[in-house]
Design a protein around this motif. Structure first.
Motif, PDB file in Angstrom:
ATOM      1  N   PHE A 120      -2.568   4.858   1.004  1.00  0.00           N
ATOM      2  CA  PHE A 120      -1.517   5.831   1.282  1.00  0.00           C
ATOM      3  C   PHE A 120      -2.078   7.231   1.100  1.00  0.00           C
ATOM      4  N   GLU A 121      -1.479   8.207   1.822  1.00  0.00           N
ATOM      5  CA  GLU A 121      -1.905   9.595   1.685  1.00  0.00           C
ATOM      6  C   GLU A 121      -0.684  10.495   1.565  1.00  0.00           C
ATOM      7  N   ASP A 122      -0.916  11.669   0.962  1.00  0.00           N
ATOM      8  CA  ASP A 122       0.150  12.657   0.852  1.00  0.00           C
ATOM      9  C   ASP A 122       0.284  13.399   2.178  1.00  0.00           C
TER      10      ASP A 122
ATOM     11  N   GLU B 108       5.476  13.333  -4.617  1.00  0.00           N
ATOM     12  CA  GLU B 108       4.963  13.451  -3.241  1.00  0.00           C
ATOM     13  C   GLU B 108       5.551  12.369  -2.345  1.00  0.00           C
TER      14      GLU B 108
ATOM     15  N   MET C 159       0.974   2.334  -5.834  1.00  0.00           N
ATOM     16  CA  MET C 159       2.335   2.434  -5.303  1.00  0.00           C
ATOM     17  C   MET C 159       3.307   1.466  -5.970  1.00  0.00           C
TER      18      MET C 159
ATOM     19  N   LYS D  57      -2.115   5.657   5.455  1.00  0.00           N
ATOM     20  CA  LYS D  57      -3.184   6.463   6.047  1.00  0.00           C
ATOM     21  C   LYS D  57      -3.466   5.922   7.445  1.00  0.00           C
TER      22      LYS D  57
ATOM     23  N   TRP E  62       4.499   9.672   0.195  1.00  0.00           N
ATOM     24  CA  TRP E  62       3.304   8.910   0.526  1.00  0.00           C
ATOM     25  C   TRP E  62       3.548   8.076   1.770  1.00  0.00           C
TER      26      TRP E  62
ATOM     27  N   TRP F 102      -7.132  10.971  -6.227  1.00  0.00           N
ATOM     28  CA  TRP F 102      -5.713  10.799  -6.519  1.00  0.00           C
ATOM     29  C   TRP F 102      -5.047  12.142  -6.805  1.00  0.00           C
TER      30      TRP F 102
END
Length: 140
Positions: free
Chosen positions: A115-117, A96, A129, A101, A98, A78
């Motif tokens: 989810f990814e940054d 960020e 989220m 992915k 998000w 995280w």
């Protein structure tokens, strides 16, 4: 050895476990929809006597550690300091951008929804989220 520190297992606000839920456990990371996941997170923690403010604080424990595909199907940390307890989880969650992915190591992502940054190095679960998507959680 070190000092002897008195310790008592269990809740200090109850004489027995009778008031504790028979089914314990942490919330699932995803219930298939934002609404379902949000309600599930609340149901699990409300059953334990927590309010929304306390739920948000508890989810802050995600400042530590990471997910492992061989254990949960999810992948990644995280934060960039996964062994340091800090406010970084909340800062990243709010600041960020998000997105779902889609790939992992150059191949299509085949794991559960997460989810990814923008770097693809950090992750958030659908249950993370909800803290920024649900208006009541977001107030906290």
């Amino acid at each position: 050895g070190g000092p002897k520190i008195p310790f008592r297992l269990g809740r200090t606000d109850a004489d027995s476990g009778e008031s504790s839920p028979k089914v314990c456990g942490l919330p699932d990371a995803d219930k298939g929809s934002r609404k379902g996941t949000t309600q599930h997170v609340r149901d699990v923690f409300y059953r334990m006597g927590f309010n929304d403010r306390e739920i948000v604080a508890l989810l802050g424990a995600h400042a530590l550690g990471r997910c492992h595909t061989d254990r949960s199907g999810y992948w990644g940390p995280w934060t960039f300091a996964e062994t340091t307890f800090s406010n970084e989880y909340f800062r990243l969650l709010v600041e960020e951008r998000w997105s779902p992915k889609m790939t992992h190591n150059g191949k299509p992502w085949e794991g559960p929804d997460q989810f990814e940054d923008s770097t693809g190095k950090l992750m958030m679960l659908p249950s993370d989220m909800v803290l920024i998507q649900d208006p009541e959680f977001k107030k906290v």
